[in-house]
Design a protein around this motif. Structure first.
Motif, PDB file in Angstrom:
ATOM      1  N   HIS A  31      69.470 -32.994  -8.509  1.00 39.52           N
ATOM      2  CA  HIS A  31      68.166 -33.266  -7.675  1.00 39.52           C
ATOM      3  C   HIS A  31      67.307 -32.253  -7.629  1.00 39.52           C
ATOM      4  N   ARG A  32      67.774 -30.843  -7.917  1.00 38.63           N
ATOM      5  CA  ARG A  32      66.797 -29.993  -7.919  1.00 38.63           C
ATOM      6  C   ARG A  32      66.249 -29.322  -9.094  1.00 38.63           C
ATOM      7  N   SER A  33      66.333 -30.429 -10.091  1.00 40.95           N
ATOM      8  CA  SER A  33      65.482 -30.092 -11.326  1.00 40.95           C
ATOM      9  C   SER A  33      64.593 -31.205 -11.747  1.00 40.95           C
ATOM     10  N   SER A  34      63.778 -30.828 -12.658  1.00 41.59           N
ATOM     11  CA  SER A  34      62.881 -31.818 -13.245  1.00 41.59           C
ATOM     12  C   SER A  34      62.992 -31.735 -14.638  1.00 41.59           C
ATOM     13  N   GLY A  35      62.234 -32.778 -15.625  1.00 38.87           N
ATOM     14  CA  GLY A  35      61.950 -32.316 -16.835  1.00 38.87           C
ATOM     15  C   GLY A  35      60.974 -31.263 -16.988  1.00 38.87           C
ATOM     16  N   LYS A  36      60.619 -30.865 -18.169  1.00 35.29           N
ATOM     17  CA  LYS A  36      59.748 -29.671 -18.753  1.00 35.29           C
ATOM     18  C   LYS A  36      58.508 -29.969 -18.423  1.00 35.29           C
ATOM     19  N   PHE A  37      57.641 -29.220 -17.616  1.00 35.92           N
ATOM     20  CA  PHE A  37      56.122 -29.518 -17.313  1.00 35.92           C
ATOM     21  C   PHE A  37      55.572 -29.163 -18.429  1.00 35.92           C
ATOM     22  N   THR A  38      54.350 -30.044 -18.828  1.00 34.25           N
ATOM     23  CA  THR A  38      53.352 -29.965 -19.863  1.00 34.25           C
ATOM     24  C   THR A  38      52.277 -29.834 -18.975  1.00 34.25           C
ATOM     25  N   TYR A  39      51.479 -28.711 -18.835  1.00 35.72           N
ATOM     26  CA  TYR A  39      50.035 -28.631 -18.205  1.00 35.72           C
ATOM     27  C   TYR A  39      49.003 -28.815 -19.219  1.00 35.72           C
ATOM     28  N   ASN A  40      48.128 -29.927 -18.822  1.00 34.84           N
ATOM     29  CA  ASN A  40      46.914 -30.028 -19.552  1.00 34.84           C
ATOM     30  C   ASN A  40      45.736 -29.186 -19.168  1.00 34.84           C
ATOM     31  N   SER A  41      45.959 -28.888 -17.567  1.00 37.97           N
ATOM     32  CA  SER A  41      44.699 -27.952 -17.333  1.00 37.97           C
ATOM     33  C   SER A  41      45.716 -26.937 -16.355  1.00 37.97           C
ATOM     34  N   GLU A  42      45.110 -26.258 -15.369  1.00 37.89           N
ATOM     35  CA  GLU A  42      45.382 -25.432 -14.575  1.00 37.89           C
ATOM     36  C   GLU A  42      46.183 -26.214 -13.534  1.00 37.89           C
ATOM     37  N   GLU A  43      45.762 -27.413 -13.122  1.00 33.69           N
ATOM     38  CA  GLU A  43      46.246 -28.095 -12.010  1.00 33.69           C
ATOM     39  C   GLU A  43      46.808 -29.694 -12.564  1.00 33.69           C
ATOM     40  N   SER A  44      46.631 -29.880 -13.803  1.00 34.09           N
ATOM     41  CA  SER A  44      46.958 -31.230 -14.500  1.00 34.09           C
ATOM     42  C   SER A  44      48.252 -30.981 -15.321  1.00 34.09           C
ATOM     43  N   TYR A  45      49.226 -32.041 -15.018  1.00 32.79           N
ATOM     44  CA  TYR A  45      50.413 -31.810 -15.815  1.00 32.79           C
ATOM     45  C   TYR A  45      51.220 -33.172 -16.002  1.00 32.79           C
ATOM     46  N   SER A  46      51.906 -33.039 -16.841  1.00 31.78           N
ATOM     47  CA  SER A  46      52.849 -34.483 -17.079  1.00 31.78           C
ATOM     48  C   SER A  46      54.407 -33.733 -16.974  1.00 31.78           C
ATOM     49  N   ILE A  47      55.478 -34.576 -16.754  1.00 33.13           N
ATOM     50  CA  ILE A  47      56.729 -34.254 -16.754  1.00 33.13           C
ATOM     51  C   ILE A  47      57.560 -35.075 -17.645  1.00 33.13           C
ATOM     52  N   ARG A  48      58.246 -34.574 -18.216  1.00 35.08           N
ATOM     53  CA  ARG A  48      59.454 -35.043 -19.158  1.00 35.08           C
ATOM     54  C   ARG A  48      60.593 -35.593 -18.233  1.00 35.08           C
ATOM     55  N   THR A  49      61.167 -36.608 -18.859  1.00 31.97           N
ATOM     56  CA  THR A  49      62.389 -37.024 -18.057  1.00 31.97           C
ATOM     57  C   THR A  49      63.510 -36.113 -18.104  1.00 31.97           C
ATOM     58  N   VAL A  50      64.316 -36.183 -16.928  1.00 32.38           N
ATOM     59  CA  VAL A  50      65.464 -35.594 -16.893  1.00 32.38           C
ATOM     60  C   VAL A  50      66.765 -36.247 -17.515  1.00 32.38           C
ATOM     61  N   SER A  51      67.439 -35.852 -18.656  1.00 30.11           N
ATOM     62  CA  SER A  51      68.586 -36.520 -19.113  1.00 30.11           C
ATOM     63  C   SER A  51      69.878 -36.053 -18.453  1.00 30.11           C
ATOM     64  N   TYR A  52      71.037 -37.035 -18.333  1.00 34.24           N
ATOM     65  CA  TYR A  52      72.116 -36.615 -17.461  1.00 34.24           C
ATOM     66  C   TYR A  52      73.345 -37.162 -18.361  1.00 34.24           C
ATOM     67  N   VAL A  53      74.310 -36.395 -18.008  1.00 34.19           N
ATOM     68  CA  VAL A  53      75.493 -36.934 -18.737  1.00 34.19           C
ATOM     69  C   VAL A  53      76.762 -36.903 -17.457  1.00 34.19           C
ATOM     70  N   ASP A  54      77.648 -37.851 -17.640  1.00 39.06           N
ATOM     71  CA  ASP A  54      79.052 -37.834 -16.670  1.00 39.06           C
ATOM     72  C   ASP A  54      80.107 -36.683 -17.263  1.00 39.06           C
TER      73      ASP A  54
END
Length: 221
Positions: A31-54
């Motif tokens: 719950h305290r992790s996210s996918g990797k950030f990809t910054y398009n500019s200093e303030e703009s970014y996209s976030i990848r999906t977090v994969s999980y396993v049982d």
């Protein structure tokens, strides 16, 4: 800033320590992790999906979810194993071995040169462990069921706590990302965290307290 502190007190067999602690810590980290950030500019970014396993436990009839990151898994396992090995090596002649291990999230605040950034904790999860021994097969089975029930309650509690609108660091700009997140992982981006443990059962010294002590000692030279 006062860190939010959540503590759990659990009794278990020595062989169960690794899996009990891992199930709690990995649930929090998921719950305290996210996918990797990809910054398009200093303030703009996209976030990848977090994969999980049982993950199916070997010594507890329990399954928990964790982030699908081999490196994160190895790092957490190493810290927990060190604590577990030391705890099980404690002399249990006079009293049951006890210890505490904490998962501490922190953010960095820049200081003026020549000081390093100050590490400020904002959330700490501590598990107090007490080792028990069973005198019979029936007692062992009963304690095993108790551990499973406690873990189920704790996992639900963790989800409820994290879903509350409490403080978390705000999303950083590109230049400040390393002050909030651990960007060293290639497949995931958890908030900065550190694992502490203490065999006395008292809360471990936090990152923030350690850094502040180092600064005071430096200034006193």
């Amino acid at each position: 800033m006062n860190a939010r502190t959540i503590t759990f007190e659990l009794s278990m067999e020595g062989r169960q320590v690794d899996e009990v602690v891992a199930s709690i810590f990995h649930t929090v980290l998921f719950h305290r992790s996210s996918g990797k950030f990809t910054y398009n500019s200093e303030e703009s970014y996209s976030i990848r999906t977090v994969s999980y396993v049982d993950v199916d436990c070997d010594f507890i009839d329990f399954t928990y979810v964790c982030c699908e990151s081999d490196l994160l898994g190895r790092n957490v396992k190493r810290e927990i194993s060190e604590f577990s090995d030391l705890l099980r090596a404690v002399d249990a002649t006079s009293s049951p071995p006890r210890g505490s291990i904490s998962l501490e999230f922190f953010q960095k605040r820049r200081n003026r040169w020549p000081f390093q950034p100050e590490c400020v904790p904002w959330e700490v999860w501590t598990v107090f462990c007490e080792l028990t021994e069973s005198r019979s097969e029936h007692e062992m089975h009963s304690k095993h069921e108790s551990v499973v029930e406690m873990l189920q309650d704790k996992i639900v509690f963790i989800t409820e706590i994290i879903n509350r609108h409490e403080y978390v660091p705000k999303m950083p700009s590109r230049s400040d990302a390393d002050l909030i997140f651990d960007t060293s992982y290639s497949d995931i981006q958890p908030y900065l965290f550190k694992i502490h443990y203490n065999l006395s059962g008292t809360p471990p010294v936090s990152v923030g307290n350690t850094v502040r002590k180092l600064i005071r000692d430096t200034l006193s030279l």
